[in-house]
Motif scaffolding. Structure first.
Motif, PDB file in Angstrom:
ATOM      1  N   GLY A  72       0.873  -1.331  -0.261  1.00 51.95           N
ATOM      2  CA  GLY A  72       0.039   0.028  -0.086  1.00 51.95           C
ATOM      3  C   GLY A  72       0.859   1.339  -0.047  1.00 51.95           C
ATOM      4  N   ARG A  73       2.193   1.370  -0.098  1.00 51.52           N
ATOM      5  CA  ARG A  73       3.129   2.426  -0.092  1.00 51.52           C
ATOM      6  C   ARG A  73       3.541   2.491  -1.385  1.00 51.52           C
ATOM      7  NH1 ARG A  73       3.508  -0.011   5.111  1.00 51.52           N
ATOM      8  NH2 ARG A  73       3.519   1.388   6.562  1.00 51.52           N
ATOM      9  N   LEU A  74       4.257   3.673  -1.653  1.00 58.15           N
ATOM     10  CA  LEU A  74       4.833   4.023  -3.002  1.00 58.15           C
ATOM     11  C   LEU A  74       6.317   3.567  -2.980  1.00 58.15           C
ATOM     12  CD1 LEU A  74       3.854   7.785  -2.421  1.00 58.15           C
ATOM     13  CD2 LEU A  74       2.909   6.408  -4.006  1.00 58.15           C
ATOM     14  N   ASP A  75       6.508   2.934  -4.181  1.00 55.52           N
ATOM     15  CA  ASP A  75       7.917   2.206  -4.181  1.00 55.52           C
ATOM     16  C   ASP A  75       8.895   2.998  -4.805  1.00 55.52           C
ATOM     17  OD1 ASP A  75       9.820   0.206  -4.975  1.00 55.52           O
ATOM     18  OD2 ASP A  75       8.652  -1.258  -4.539  1.00 55.52           O
ATOM     19  N   LEU A  76       9.830   3.333  -3.998  1.00 54.54           N
ATOM     20  CA  LEU A  76      10.971   3.952  -4.521  1.00 54.54           C
ATOM     21  C   LEU A  76      11.523   3.575  -5.917  1.00 54.54           C
ATOM     22  CD1 LEU A  76      12.741   5.759  -1.363  1.00 54.54           C
ATOM     23  CD2 LEU A  76      11.491   6.935  -3.272  1.00 54.54           C
ATOM     24  N   ASN A  77      11.827   2.169  -5.777  1.00 55.51           N
ATOM     25  CA  ASN A  77      12.503   1.540  -6.884  1.00 55.51           C
ATOM     26  C   ASN A  77      11.485   1.337  -8.193  1.00 55.51           C
ATOM     27  OD1 ASN A  77      15.074   0.899  -5.601  1.00 55.51           O
ATOM     28  ND2 ASN A  77      14.097  -0.499  -4.474  1.00 55.51           N
ATOM     29  N   SER A  78      10.306   1.013  -8.056  1.00 55.79           N
ATOM     30  CA  SER A  78       9.279   0.621  -9.299  1.00 55.79           C
ATOM     31  C   SER A  78       8.205   1.661  -9.390  1.00 55.79           C
ATOM     32  CB  SER A  78       9.288  -0.749  -8.888  1.00 55.79           C
ATOM     33  OG  SER A  78       8.420  -1.019  -7.943  1.00 55.79           O
ATOM     34  N   GLY A  79       7.914   2.448  -8.358  1.00 53.37           N
ATOM     35  CA  GLY A  79       6.919   3.154  -8.667  1.00 53.37           C
ATOM     36  C   GLY A  79       6.770   4.255  -9.540  1.00 53.37           C
ATOM     37  N   ASP A  80       5.646   4.410 -10.092  1.00 52.33           N
ATOM     38  CA  ASP A  80       5.570   5.343 -11.314  1.00 52.33           C
ATOM     39  C   ASP A  80       5.688   6.751 -10.934  1.00 52.33           C
ATOM     40  OD1 ASP A  80       4.193   6.171 -14.071  1.00 52.33           O
ATOM     41  OD2 ASP A  80       3.019   7.312 -12.382  1.00 52.33           O
ATOM     42  N   ILE A  81       6.518   7.632 -11.382  1.00 51.06           N
ATOM     43  CA  ILE A  81       7.159   8.907 -10.959  1.00 51.06           C
ATOM     44  C   ILE A  81       6.154   9.842 -10.746  1.00 51.06           C
ATOM     45  CG2 ILE A  81       8.912  10.715 -11.300  1.00 51.06           C
ATOM     46  CD1 ILE A  81      10.792   8.444 -11.908  1.00 51.06           C
ATOM     47  N   ALA A  82       5.168   9.978 -11.888  1.00 53.47           N
ATOM     48  CA  ALA A  82       4.128  10.739 -11.824  1.00 53.47           C
ATOM     49  C   ALA A  82       3.156  10.566 -10.558  1.00 53.47           C
ATOM     50  CB  ALA A  82       3.466  10.691 -12.971  1.00 53.47           C
ATOM     51  N   THR A  83       2.940   9.316 -10.172  1.00 51.03           N
ATOM     52  CA  THR A  83       1.956   8.855  -9.201  1.00 51.03           C
ATOM     53  C   THR A  83       2.772   9.375  -8.166  1.00 51.03           C
ATOM     54  OG1 THR A  83       1.100   7.069 -10.257  1.00 51.03           O
ATOM     55  CG2 THR A  83       0.934   7.039  -8.124  1.00 51.03           C
ATOM     56  N   ILE A  84       3.884   9.099  -7.728  1.00 54.22           N
ATOM     57  CA  ILE A  84       4.662   9.387  -6.698  1.00 54.22           C
ATOM     58  C   ILE A  84       4.497  10.982  -6.300  1.00 54.22           C
ATOM     59  CG2 ILE A  84       6.684   9.620  -5.523  1.00 54.22           C
ATOM     60  CD1 ILE A  84       7.580   6.948  -6.845  1.00 54.22           C
TER      61      ILE A  84
ATOM     62  N   GLU B  66      14.623  10.198 -10.816  1.00 55.52           N
ATOM     63  CA  GLU B  66      14.757   9.970 -12.034  1.00 55.52           C
ATOM     64  C   GLU B  66      16.521   9.935 -12.461  1.00 55.52           C
ATOM     65  OE1 GLU B  66      11.367  12.762 -14.195  1.00 55.52           O
ATOM     66  OE2 GLU B  66      13.106  13.691 -13.521  1.00 55.52           O
ATOM     67  N   GLY B  67      17.395  10.373 -11.826  1.00 58.81           N
ATOM     68  CA  GLY B  67      18.716  10.357 -11.908  1.00 58.81           C
ATOM     69  C   GLY B  67      19.011   8.883 -11.436  1.00 58.81           C
ATOM     70  N   THR B  68      18.775   8.263 -10.291  1.00 59.48           N
ATOM     71  CA  THR B  68      18.891   7.268  -9.816  1.00 59.48           C
ATOM     72  C   THR B  68      18.818   5.968 -10.687  1.00 59.48           C
ATOM     73  OG1 THR B  68      18.937   7.858  -7.436  1.00 59.48           O
ATOM     74  CG2 THR B  68      18.662   5.597  -7.782  1.00 59.48           C
ATOM     75  N   ARG B  69      17.375   6.056 -11.229  1.00 60.99           N
ATOM     76  CA  ARG B  69      16.878   5.109 -12.148  1.00 60.99           C
ATOM     77  C   ARG B  69      17.578   5.186 -13.710  1.00 60.99           C
ATOM     78  NH1 ARG B  69      10.491   5.044 -11.370  1.00 60.99           N
ATOM     79  NH2 ARG B  69      10.548   4.620  -8.913  1.00 60.99           N
ATOM     80  N   ALA B  70      17.944   6.324 -13.974  1.00 59.14           N
ATOM     81  CA  ALA B  70      18.943   6.524 -15.407  1.00 59.14           C
ATOM     82  C   ALA B  70      20.145   6.005 -14.901  1.00 59.14           C
ATOM     83  CB  ALA B  70      19.054   8.065 -15.514  1.00 59.14           C
TER      84      ALA B  70
END
Length: 212
Positions: free
Chosen positions: A69-81, A103-107
């Motif tokens: 039920g939480r926002l996932d920092l690794n896989s969560g949709d950035i717009a949703t976050i 975005e930088g971390t994921r890139a």
């Protein structure tokens, strides 16, 4: 004499901390055993849940919620976050810095392996009290499971109908966040996944204090 007194204090402190850890582990083992044996009938299988667990006459208070039920920092949709953070009241400048960092971390192809890794990113949300409350690293979901989402987060995300879900059955394999309070005032926050391949549960996170 002073040296002996100091050493005795160290021994007492170590003994206290060991007893606390044993009590925390015993409480977790008790809950997991109940989940495994009773399955959906276990009172702990309805999330969120909380209640007492007694270990050798010491009663610990335990609160359990779902990481799904939480926002996932690794896989969560950035717009949703970003939308959720806006709804929670995070300042625009904080949100912009946070989004850029994610975005930088994921890139770079990196993942947060633990909350210590994520702490510098979460610290960017200066205007939001205890942001770690809303985030996980372990759900693997792009969107929080609305049936497991905290009412406040659901409203922040614009899910006006989510507040009616109340307690919901735990979904198999979902990581669980346990906040344990010991009667001596110490606390533990841990995240576990019940039903590991070689043991009753796997520990994903273990912190000897509850931030929020």
């Amino acid at each position: 004499m002073a040296r002996n007194s100091s050493r005795a204090q160290v021994v007492r402190t170590e003994a206290t901390e060991l007893q606390q850890r044993l009590d925390f582990e015993a409480a977790i083992d008790t809950i997991v055993a109940d989940l495994v044996v009773q399955g959906p009938a276990s009172p702990w299988a309805q999330l969120p849940s909380e209640g007492p667990v007694t270990v050798d006459g010491r009663t610990l208070h335990v609160a359990i919620s779902s990481e799904a039920g939480r926002l996932d920092l690794n896989s969560g949709d950035i717009a949703t976050i970003d939308r959720a953070l806006q709804g929670l009241g995070a300042a625009g400048s904080d949100r912009a810095a946070f989004r850029t960092a994610i975005e930088g971390t994921r890139a770079d192809g990196k993942r947060f392996m633990g909350f210590s890794d994520a702490a510098p990113i979460l610290a960017l949300l200066h205007s939001l009290p205890c942001p770690a409350r809303w985030f996980t690293l372990y759900s693997g979901l792009t969107q929080p499971d609305e049936t497991q989402t905290d009412d406040e987060l659901a409203r922040a995300m614009g899910r006006t109908g989510s507040s009616g879900f109340g307690r919901q059955p735990m979904k198999p394999g979902t990581p669980l966040r346990l906040n344990l309070q010991h009667p001596d005032g110490s606390s533990l926050q841990t995240i576990i996944r019940v039903g590991g391949p070689n043991r009753p549960y796997d520990v994903l996170h273990w912190a000897r204090s509850i931030q929020c």
